[in-house]
Design an enzyme around this catalytic site. Sequence first.
Site, PDB file in Angstrom:
ATOM      1  N   ASN A   1       0.874  -1.089  -0.151  1.00 35.46           N
ATOM      2  CA  ASN A   1       0.001  -0.004   0.107  1.00 35.46           C
ATOM      3  C   ASN A   1       1.092   1.097   0.013  1.00 35.46           C
ATOM      4  OD1 ASN A   1      -1.868   2.166   0.435  1.00 35.46           O
ATOM      5  ND2 ASN A   1      -2.443   1.294   2.460  1.00 35.46           N
ATOM      6  N   TRP A   2       0.942   1.739  -1.058  1.00 38.71           N
ATOM      7  CA  TRP A   2       2.035   2.900  -1.327  1.00 38.71           C
ATOM      8  C   TRP A   2       1.343   4.174  -0.549  1.00 38.71           C
ATOM      9  CZ3 TRP A   2       3.313   3.138  -7.081  1.00 38.71           C
ATOM     10  CH2 TRP A   2       3.983   2.217  -7.448  1.00 38.71           C
ATOM     11  N   LYS A   3       0.139   4.077  -0.246  1.00 29.93           N
ATOM     12  CA  LYS A   3      -0.348   5.493   0.443  1.00 29.93           C
ATOM     13  C   LYS A   3      -0.152   6.600  -0.515  1.00 29.93           C
ATOM     14  CE  LYS A   3      -0.026   3.000   4.955  1.00 29.93           C
ATOM     15  NZ  LYS A   3      -0.028   3.252   6.209  1.00 29.93           N
TER      16      LYS A   3
ATOM     17  N   HIS B   1      -9.655   1.130   5.274  1.00 33.81           N
ATOM     18  CA  HIS B   1      -8.300   1.253   5.646  1.00 33.81           C
ATOM     19  C   HIS B   1      -8.283   2.106   6.867  1.00 33.81           C
ATOM     20  CE1 HIS B   1      -4.199   2.325   6.421  1.00 33.81           C
ATOM     21  NE2 HIS B   1      -3.877   1.284   5.780  1.00 33.81           N
TER      22      HIS B   1
ATOM     23  N   GLU C   1      -6.625   4.617   7.874  1.00 33.13           N
ATOM     24  CA  GLU C   1      -6.624   5.946   7.684  1.00 33.13           C
ATOM     25  C   GLU C   1      -7.911   6.600   7.137  1.00 33.13           C
ATOM     26  OE1 GLU C   1      -2.892   5.428   5.432  1.00 33.13           O
ATOM     27  OE2 GLU C   1      -1.882   4.798   7.666  1.00 33.13           O
TER      28      GLU C   1
ATOM     29  N   GLU D   1      -5.359  -4.873  10.536  1.00 29.52           N
ATOM     30  CA  GLU D   1      -4.228  -3.976  10.916  1.00 29.52           C
ATOM     31  C   GLU D   1      -4.733  -3.201  12.088  1.00 29.52           C
ATOM     32  OE1 GLU D   1      -2.355  -2.603   6.681  1.00 29.52           O
ATOM     33  OE2 GLU D   1      -3.992  -1.205   7.228  1.00 29.52           O
TER      34      GLU D   1
ATOM     35  N   GLY E   1       2.462   2.550  10.673  1.00 25.01           N
ATOM     36  CA  GLY E   1       3.619   3.520  10.684  1.00 25.01           C
ATOM     37  C   GLY E   1       4.376   3.804  11.945  1.00 25.01           C
TER      38      GLY E   1
ATOM     39  N   SER F   1       3.392  -1.922  10.221  1.00 19.82           N
ATOM     40  CA  SER F   1       5.078  -2.245  10.473  1.00 19.82           C
ATOM     41  C   SER F   1       5.654  -3.685  10.086  1.00 19.82           C
ATOM     42  CB  SER F   1       5.202  -1.669  12.032  1.00 19.82           C
ATOM     43  OG  SER F   1       4.873  -0.266  12.151  1.00 19.82           O
TER      44      SER F   1
HETATM   45  P1  13P Z   1       3.084   0.504   7.479  1.00 22.43           P
HETATM   46  O1  13P Z   1       3.436  -0.753   7.088  1.00 22.43           O
HETATM   47  O2  13P Z   1       3.741   1.725   7.105  1.00 22.43           O
HETATM   48  O3  13P Z   1       2.998   0.178   9.164  1.00 22.43           O
HETATM   49  O4  13P Z   1       1.480   0.616   6.852  1.00 22.43           O
HETATM   50  C1  13P Z   1       0.765  -0.592   7.146  1.00 22.43           C
HETATM   51  C2  13P Z   1      -0.570  -0.314   6.506  1.00 22.43           C
HETATM   52  O5  13P Z   1      -1.110   0.572   6.709  1.00 22.43           O
HETATM   53  C3  13P Z   1      -0.782  -1.003   5.085  1.00 22.43           C
HETATM   54  O6  13P Z   1      -1.957  -0.740   4.589  1.00 22.43           O
END
Ligand code: 13P
Length: 253
Positions: free
Chosen positions: A9-11, A95, A97, A167, A173, A212
């Site tokens: 997931n590149w966000k 997600h 976020e 998650e 993160g 993470s």
């Molecule tokens: P990180 O691997 O940066 O913690 O992010 C996880 C995530 O939200 C994947 O969708």
Amino acid sequence: MRARLVAGNWKMHGSRTSNRALLDAVIRGMSEISGVECAVCVPFPYLAEAAVQLARSAVGCAAQNVSEHAQGAYTGEVSAAMLAEFDCRYVLVGHSERRQIFGETDARAAAKFVAAQAAGMAPILCVGETLEERDAGRTESTVARQLDAVLEKAGVAALAKSVLAYEPVWTIGTGRNATPEQAQAVHAFLRGRIAGRNNEIAARLRILYGGSVKPANAKALFSMSDIDGGLIGGASLVADDFLEIVRAAESRG
Ligand code: 13P
């Protein structure tokens, strides 16, 4: 058994130039890996270019969000049918976020889940508790509530064409990990809850862990019996790290 899946997931990261180099390296690396499916969730504006680059490769194209509406006056939104035109195999739904920063509710995530499937994509439904919820002993009730919203709206049969991702919000993160045992416990809880409605669908459903995940901890996480791969944020932006995580899923056998 369940085929492993590792999705990046590149966000909100990348550029046309850096994406090209990253995808090149991932495609090349994936040509030497077998037994693990791999996909990348690309920001909307880059999907068209990514789809061309990923065509006929072992790396699937995916999106990070989708509108629950089919079309209409929804400025700034992107429909499932639009994403499907760019070969998106998967799309993230719910997600953390989206839930935390953009106020997406369980009901909205469920509506997005249905919209994605109606366009022929497999939603990756994300669930997870905050640290406050975990500390208050509400991990299971939180993920159950998030899952149940989809079960109620879409029905358990719809899960056959979807992926679930656990998650924990406090691990995203942050560099903080759920231990493999903590993650396994929630994965087993989720699978058990689905098995209560349909055993076979529960047994076949892939449940990814995200939060993470790094090359150093991927193997231990993926060795747990109910963890079928990962949803990778930060580490998916570095080809070598991402590929090492994919290989960790391969080695579970
Ligand atoms: P990180 O691997 O940066 O913690 O992010 C996880 C995530 O939200 C994947 O969708």
